[in-house]
Motif scaffolding. Structure first.
Motif, PDB file in Angstrom:
ATOM      1  N   LEU A 202       0.826  -1.203   0.000  1.00 42.64           N
ATOM      2  CA  LEU A 202       0.000   0.000   0.000  1.00 42.64           C
ATOM      3  C   LEU A 202       0.862   1.256   0.000  1.00 42.64           C
ATOM      4  O   LEU A 202       0.589   2.212  -0.744  1.00 42.64           O
ATOM      5  CB  LEU A 202      -0.918  -0.016   1.224  1.00 42.64           C
ATOM      6  CG  LEU A 202      -1.874   1.164   1.404  1.00 42.64           C
ATOM      7  CD1 LEU A 202      -2.784   1.316   0.197  1.00 42.64           C
ATOM      8  CD2 LEU A 202      -2.697   0.983   2.680  1.00 42.64           C
ATOM      9  N   LEU A 203       1.907   1.265   0.792  1.00 46.30           N
ATOM     10  CA  LEU A 203       2.810   2.418   0.817  1.00 46.30           C
ATOM     11  C   LEU A 203       3.474   2.614  -0.543  1.00 46.30           C
ATOM     12  O   LEU A 203       3.603   3.746  -1.027  1.00 46.30           O
ATOM     13  CB  LEU A 203       3.874   2.234   1.903  1.00 46.30           C
ATOM     14  CG  LEU A 203       3.388   2.294   3.354  1.00 46.30           C
ATOM     15  CD1 LEU A 203       4.522   1.957   4.306  1.00 46.30           C
ATOM     16  CD2 LEU A 203       2.818   3.659   3.691  1.00 46.30           C
ATOM     17  N   ASP A 204       3.892   1.525  -1.149  1.00 54.82           N
ATOM     18  CA  ASP A 204       4.514   1.622  -2.477  1.00 54.82           C
ATOM     19  C   ASP A 204       3.533   2.175  -3.504  1.00 54.82           C
ATOM     20  O   ASP A 204       3.900   2.960  -4.380  1.00 54.82           O
ATOM     21  CB  ASP A 204       5.011   0.249  -2.931  1.00 54.82           C
ATOM     22  CG  ASP A 204       6.225  -0.225  -2.130  1.00 54.82           C
ATOM     23  OD1 ASP A 204       6.880   0.625  -1.484  1.00 54.82           O
ATOM     24  OD2 ASP A 204       6.519  -1.436  -2.150  1.00 54.82           O
ATOM     25  N   ALA A 205       2.272   1.759  -3.387  1.00 55.01           N
ATOM     26  CA  ALA A 205       1.267   2.201  -4.359  1.00 55.01           C
ATOM     27  C   ALA A 205       0.927   3.676  -4.197  1.00 55.01           C
ATOM     28  O   ALA A 205       0.633   4.364  -5.180  1.00 55.01           O
ATOM     29  CB  ALA A 205      -0.001   1.354  -4.219  1.00 55.01           C
ATOM     30  N   LEU A 206       0.970   4.183  -2.968  1.00 53.65           N
ATOM     31  CA  LEU A 206       0.580   5.569  -2.723  1.00 53.65           C
ATOM     32  C   LEU A 206       1.736   6.554  -2.885  1.00 53.65           C
ATOM     33  O   LEU A 206       1.509   7.741  -3.090  1.00 53.65           O
ATOM     34  CB  LEU A 206       0.001   5.699  -1.309  1.00 53.65           C
ATOM     35  CG  LEU A 206      -1.335   5.003  -1.059  1.00 53.65           C
ATOM     36  CD1 LEU A 206      -1.750   5.172   0.394  1.00 53.65           C
ATOM     37  CD2 LEU A 206      -2.420   5.546  -1.977  1.00 53.65           C
ATOM     38  N   ALA A 207       2.963   6.064  -2.772  1.00 50.14           N
ATOM     39  CA  ALA A 207       4.111   6.960  -2.888  1.00 50.14           C
ATOM     40  C   ALA A 207       4.314   7.374  -4.337  1.00 50.14           C
ATOM     41  O   ALA A 207       4.069   6.587  -5.260  1.00 50.14           O
ATOM     42  CB  ALA A 207       5.361   6.268  -2.355  1.00 50.14           C
ATOM     43  N   PRO A 208       4.765   8.611  -4.573  1.00 53.13           N
ATOM     44  CA  PRO A 208       5.052   9.038  -5.946  1.00 53.13           C
ATOM     45  C   PRO A 208       6.117   8.149  -6.558  1.00 53.13           C
ATOM     46  O   PRO A 208       7.057   7.731  -5.882  1.00 53.13           O
ATOM     47  CB  PRO A 208       5.558  10.480  -5.766  1.00 53.13           C
ATOM     48  CG  PRO A 208       5.083  10.904  -4.422  1.00 53.13           C
ATOM     49  CD  PRO A 208       5.020   9.672  -3.586  1.00 53.13           C
ATOM     50  N   LYS A 209       5.957   7.852  -7.825  1.00 57.87           N
ATOM     51  CA  LYS A 209       6.912   6.999  -8.516  1.00 57.87           C
ATOM     52  C   LYS A 209       8.115   7.822  -8.939  1.00 57.87           C
ATOM     53  O   LYS A 209       7.999   8.720  -9.763  1.00 57.87           O
ATOM     54  CB  LYS A 209       6.269   6.343  -9.743  1.00 57.87           C
ATOM     55  CG  LYS A 209       5.046   5.501  -9.407  1.00 57.87           C
ATOM     56  CD  LYS A 209       5.440   4.345  -8.488  1.00 57.87           C
ATOM     57  CE  LYS A 209       4.247   3.437  -8.221  1.00 57.87           C
ATOM     58  NZ  LYS A 209       3.226   4.098  -7.379  1.00 57.87           N
ATOM     59  N   SER A 210       9.259   7.532  -8.390  1.00 56.87           N
ATOM     60  CA  SER A 210      10.468   8.256  -8.767  1.00 56.87           C
ATOM     61  C   SER A 210      10.991   7.735 -10.089  1.00 56.87           C
ATOM     62  O   SER A 210      10.926   6.535 -10.378  1.00 56.87           O
ATOM     63  CB  SER A 210      11.540   8.081  -7.692  1.00 56.87           C
ATOM     64  OG  SER A 210      11.858   6.720  -7.521  1.00 56.87           O
ATOM     65  N   GLY A 211      11.484   8.652 -10.932  1.00 57.23           N
ATOM     66  CA  GLY A 211      12.062   8.256 -12.207  1.00 57.23           C
ATOM     67  C   GLY A 211      11.052   7.812 -13.234  1.00 57.23           C
ATOM     68  O   GLY A 211      11.386   7.110 -14.184  1.00 57.23           O
ATOM     69  N   SER A 212       9.777   8.167 -13.034  1.00 58.93           N
ATOM     70  CA  SER A 212       8.768   7.759 -14.015  1.00 58.93           C
ATOM     71  C   SER A 212       8.978   8.527 -15.306  1.00 58.93           C
ATOM     72  O   SER A 212       9.422   9.670 -15.317  1.00 58.93           O
ATOM     73  CB  SER A 212       7.367   8.014 -13.470  1.00 58.93           C
ATOM     74  OG  SER A 212       7.209   9.371 -13.159  1.00 58.93           O
ATOM     75  N   ASP A 213       8.659   7.917 -16.446  1.00 56.30           N
ATOM     76  CA  ASP A 213       8.887   8.515 -17.752  1.00 56.30           C
ATOM     77  C   ASP A 213       7.900   9.634 -18.017  1.00 56.30           C
ATOM     78  O   ASP A 213       6.710   9.511 -17.717  1.00 56.30           O
ATOM     79  CB  ASP A 213       8.730   7.458 -18.852  1.00 56.30           C
ATOM     80  CG  ASP A 213       9.861   6.457 -18.819  1.00 56.30           C
ATOM     81  OD1 ASP A 213       9.682   5.381 -19.390  1.00 56.30           O
ATOM     82  OD2 ASP A 213      10.910   6.751 -18.224  1.00 56.30           O
ATOM     83  N   SER A 214       8.370  10.730 -18.546  1.00 51.19           N
ATOM     84  CA  SER A 214       7.487  11.777 -19.037  1.00 51.19           C
ATOM     85  C   SER A 214       7.007  11.385 -20.418  1.00 51.19           C
ATOM     86  O   SER A 214       7.568  10.494 -21.054  1.00 51.19           O
ATOM     87  CB  SER A 214       8.254  13.101 -19.116  1.00 51.19           C
ATOM     88  OG  SER A 214       9.289  13.011 -20.078  1.00 51.19           O
ATOM     89  N   PRO A 215       5.949  12.039 -20.940  1.00 51.29           N
ATOM     90  CA  PRO A 215       5.476  11.699 -22.276  1.00 51.29           C
ATOM     91  C   PRO A 215       6.568  11.812 -23.328  1.00 51.29           C
ATOM     92  O   PRO A 215       6.656  10.978 -24.220  1.00 51.29           O
ATOM     93  CB  PRO A 215       4.345  12.718 -22.502  1.00 51.29           C
ATOM     94  CG  PRO A 215       3.864  13.042 -21.130  1.00 51.29           C
ATOM     95  CD  PRO A 215       5.070  13.005 -20.276  1.00 51.29           C
ATOM     96  N   SER A 216       7.434  12.855 -23.212  1.00 50.06           N
ATOM     97  CA  SER A 216       8.482  13.002 -24.209  1.00 50.06           C
ATOM     98  C   SER A 216       9.488  11.877 -24.122  1.00 50.06           C
ATOM     99  O   SER A 216       9.970  11.367 -25.136  1.00 50.06           O
ATOM    100  CB  SER A 216       9.192  14.354 -24.029  1.00 50.06           C
ATOM    101  OG  SER A 216       9.782  14.429 -22.737  1.00 50.06           O
TER     102      SER A 216
END
Length: 240
Positions: A202-216
């Motif tokens: 649950l904590l992993d799901a709610l935490a912001p994803k670091s290094g997530s890809d931007s659309p570009s």
């Protein structure tokens, strides 16, 4: 560390420092936790307390009043134990949230574990306005408040808003009560470990994803297979 046990007043009825009211509360809490409200009569409580029956009527207007007072007494002791155990589990909010389930597991393995006294009591009382139900509800509110404090501290660190923290706290309380219920019914203390694993997810799901890809970035990383297909098309046209 498990919750401080209620003294067996029947075996220690001559304790000189315990007054009749405290002994009645102590006996009521122990007997009701072990056997339930409806199965425990006033006479049994009075005997276990080593008190005269008239002292029961001196301090309490009814059995329900005695039960409510005994549960309030347990609430204070249980919350002190749970908060202290949680705070000792780590210095960060996440370590404390996850550590709650380790505290619970130690309780589940202790002698005399009979589940949550407040859920047990609420299950025996139909009216939401009954003093016993009120005490049970207030206990869960206190527990939720403590969990919310840790959830809000976690949210501040990872960078999510308080609405997410509030939702996390409510879901965490469900994991806590679910673990207690499963441990009681199944006799398996590892229900706390299952709840802990669910909490981590649950904590992993709610935490912001670091290094997530931007659309570009996603576009730049898309497979570049169009040129070979166009080359193949040109070859087919040459053969026509």
């Amino acid at each position: 560390m498990s919750p401080p046990a209620v003294t067996n007043t029947e075996a220690n009825a001559d304790a000189p420092q315990a007054d009749a009211r405290e002994r009645l509360l102590e006996a009521a809490e122990a007997l009701i936790y072990a056997g339930g409200i409806h199965a425990t009569g006033v006479d049994a409580i009075v005997r276990a307390a080593g008190a005269a029956r008239k002292s029961f009527y001196t301090y309490f207007e009814s059995k329900d009043a005695l039960v409510a007072a005994a549960l309030s007494r347990r609430d204070e002791r249980w919350m002190r134990w749970f908060v202290a155990g949680t705070l000792a589990r780590g210095r960060t909010p996440q370590a404390r949230l996850v550590g709650m389930f380790d505290v619970l597991r130690e309780w589940f393995t202790s002698e005399g574990f009979h589940g949550c006294a407040f859920l047990n009591a609420a299950g025996e009382i139909a009216s939401p306005a009954d003093p016993v139900r009120v005490v049970a509800r207030e206990h869960k509110e206190r527990l939720l408040d403590f969990v919310r404090e840790q959830s809000e501290a976690w949210a501040a660190i990872v960078g999510v808003d308080r609405r997410i923290a509030a939702r996390l706290a409510r879901q965490w309380l469900i994991l806590i009560d679910g673990a207690i219920g499963v441990a009681l019914v199944s006799g398996d203390a590892d229900a706390a470990l299952d709840a802990r694993a669910a909490g981590r997810s649950l904590l992993d799901a709610l935490a912001p994803k670091s290094g997530s890809d931007s659309p570009s970035q996603s576009q730049n990383r898309s497979p570049s297979r169009a040129p070979p297909r166009r080359a193949a098309q040109r070859k087919e046209q040459d053969h026509e």
